[in-house]
Design a protein around this motif. Structure first.
Motif, PDB file in Angstrom:
ATOM      1  N   VAL A   1       0.889  -0.885   0.145  1.00 31.03           N
ATOM      2  CA  VAL A   1      -0.231  -0.512   0.579  1.00 31.03           C
ATOM      3  C   VAL A   1       0.730   1.075  -0.020  1.00 31.03           C
ATOM      4  CG1 VAL A   1      -0.102   0.368   2.428  1.00 31.03           C
ATOM      5  CG2 VAL A   1      -1.591   0.765   1.039  1.00 31.03           C
ATOM      6  N   ASN A   2       1.778   1.037   0.462  1.00 32.72           N
ATOM      7  CA  ASN A   2       2.980   2.285   1.158  1.00 32.72           C
ATOM      8  C   ASN A   2       3.966   2.603  -1.052  1.00 32.72           C
ATOM      9  OD1 ASN A   2       2.376   3.271   3.201  1.00 32.72           O
ATOM     10  ND2 ASN A   2       3.808   1.809   3.977  1.00 32.72           N
ATOM     11  N   GLN A   3       3.783   1.380  -1.418  1.00 32.07           N
ATOM     12  CA  GLN A   3       4.670   1.579  -2.402  1.00 32.07           C
ATOM     13  C   GLN A   3       3.752   2.319  -3.079  1.00 32.07           C
ATOM     14  OE1 GLN A   3       4.674  -2.362  -4.552  1.00 32.07           O
ATOM     15  NE2 GLN A   3       6.841  -0.931  -5.738  1.00 32.07           N
ATOM     16  N   LEU A   4       2.121   2.015  -3.405  1.00 32.81           N
ATOM     17  CA  LEU A   4       1.545   1.861  -4.319  1.00 32.81           C
ATOM     18  C   LEU A   4       1.168   4.228  -4.105  1.00 32.81           C
ATOM     19  CD1 LEU A   4      -0.870   2.070  -6.557  1.00 32.81           C
ATOM     20  CD2 LEU A   4      -2.478   1.600  -4.203  1.00 32.81           C
ATOM     21  N   ARG A   5       0.869   4.595  -3.117  1.00 34.42           N
ATOM     22  CA  ARG A   5       0.830   5.637  -2.798  1.00 34.42           C
ATOM     23  C   ARG A   5       1.924   6.918  -3.123  1.00 34.42           C
ATOM     24  NH1 ARG A   5      -2.613   4.239   2.658  1.00 34.42           N
ATOM     25  NH2 ARG A   5      -3.684   4.044   2.074  1.00 34.42           N
ATOM     26  N   ARG A   6       2.978   6.236  -3.703  1.00 36.54           N
ATOM     27  CA  ARG A   6       4.133   6.793  -3.628  1.00 36.54           C
ATOM     28  C   ARG A   6       4.234   6.738  -5.392  1.00 36.54           C
ATOM     29  NH1 ARG A   6       8.071   3.615   0.580  1.00 36.54           N
ATOM     30  NH2 ARG A   6       7.683   4.747   2.427  1.00 36.54           N
ATOM     31  N   LYS A   7       3.804   5.999  -5.704  1.00 33.64           N
ATOM     32  CA  LYS A   7       3.305   6.221  -7.439  1.00 33.64           C
ATOM     33  C   LYS A   7       2.310   6.752  -8.100  1.00 33.64           C
ATOM     34  CE  LYS A   7       5.156   0.961  -7.984  1.00 33.64           C
ATOM     35  NZ  LYS A   7       5.848   1.807  -9.709  1.00 33.64           N
TER      36      LYS A   7
END
Length: 257
Positions: A76-82
């Motif tokens: 989820v954190n990776q997604l939000r950084r994208k």
């Protein structure tokens, strides 16, 4: 053939205590590079739809994909950084300079200092806040419109392919809002292949900015098309009613000119 940036397939969402679905069997595809404005009355599901893209809200059923990959497959954190995210309550860090605010995500991602500085300079130029003049200022030293531009720059810092904007100009005055609308439209045109999803309750804003307009009502999609096609061929009584409000306002202004 263009890539599909965001896709919803039979997505549903309910909240505790509600008798109806906030989002009810919602399906649509957004091609890469579109500026999609999401329009509707309060409670129509606009913000819920937006927040499900970056998993700030999780759906109860259906599938959401970003570039053909399920959002559930991402950390989820990776997604939000994208995915860039801009809201009305800008949320700048008050004790950070403007440079540090914009560079926060790249710093978190471990970018080298020189690369962060270069990116901040590029973005400040892009949102028309000269680096030499504004980099060392703090948010309290900027106007509301300038703070919004910093918010947009910060969301763009890690070079996301998708930008989510949730009524970003709702808290600024009418003149500043018009200026910001012009700037965000120009920004999208300059950023090749970036996909913008922009929530608004203002029909004039939706039709002025969107390459396509998504009109929502009670968790459903009434119409999703270009502004021209919607104006020429409204598909539902609700869409026609929305357009009629614009025509009525135009009559009032013509009356007193």
């Amino acid at each position: 053939m263009s890539n599909t940036a965001v896709s919803f397939k039979n997505v549903r969402k309910s909240f505790n205590g509600a008798t109806n679905h906030a989002i009810d069997n919602l399906s649509f595809d957004i091609p890469e590079g579109e500026f999609v404005t999401i329009l509707g009355t309060s409670g129509s599901g606009k913000t819920t739809t937006l927040k499900m893209v970056n998993r700030l809200i999780e759906p109860d059923a259906g599938e959401i994909t970003v570039y053909n990959q399920s959002v559930e497959a991402f950390d989820v954190n990776q997604l939000r950084r994208k995915i860039g995210y801009v809201v009305q309550q800008i949320g700048l860090f008050p004790h950070y300079t403007i440079e540090k605010n914009i560079g926060a995500v790249p710093e978190l991602l471990g970018w080298e200092k020189a690369r962060i500085t270069q990116r901040v300079q590029e973005l400040m130029e892009l949102v028309q806040l000269p680096y030499e003049e504004y980099a060392t200022r703090f948010p309290r030293q900027l106007s509301g419109g300038q703070q919004q531009r910093v918010g947009v720059a910060r969301a763009l810092a890690a070079n996301p392919d998708i930008m989510l904007l949730d009524e970003p100009f709702g808290a600024v005055d009418a003149i500043t809002r018009k200026e910001l609308q012009a700037q965000i439209k120009n920004l999208h045109q300059r950023l090749e292949k970036k996909t913008f999803l922009f929530v608004t309750h203002d029909i004039n804003e939706a039709f002025a900015l969107g390459t396509k307009v998504m009109i929502m009502r009670e968790g459903n999609l009434d119409q999703f098309d270009t502004p021209e096609n919607i104006i020429r061929q409204p598909k539902t009584a609700f869409v026609k009613q929305l357009l009629d409000t614009v025509y009525a306002e135009e009559e009032i202004w013509r009356k007193y000119r």
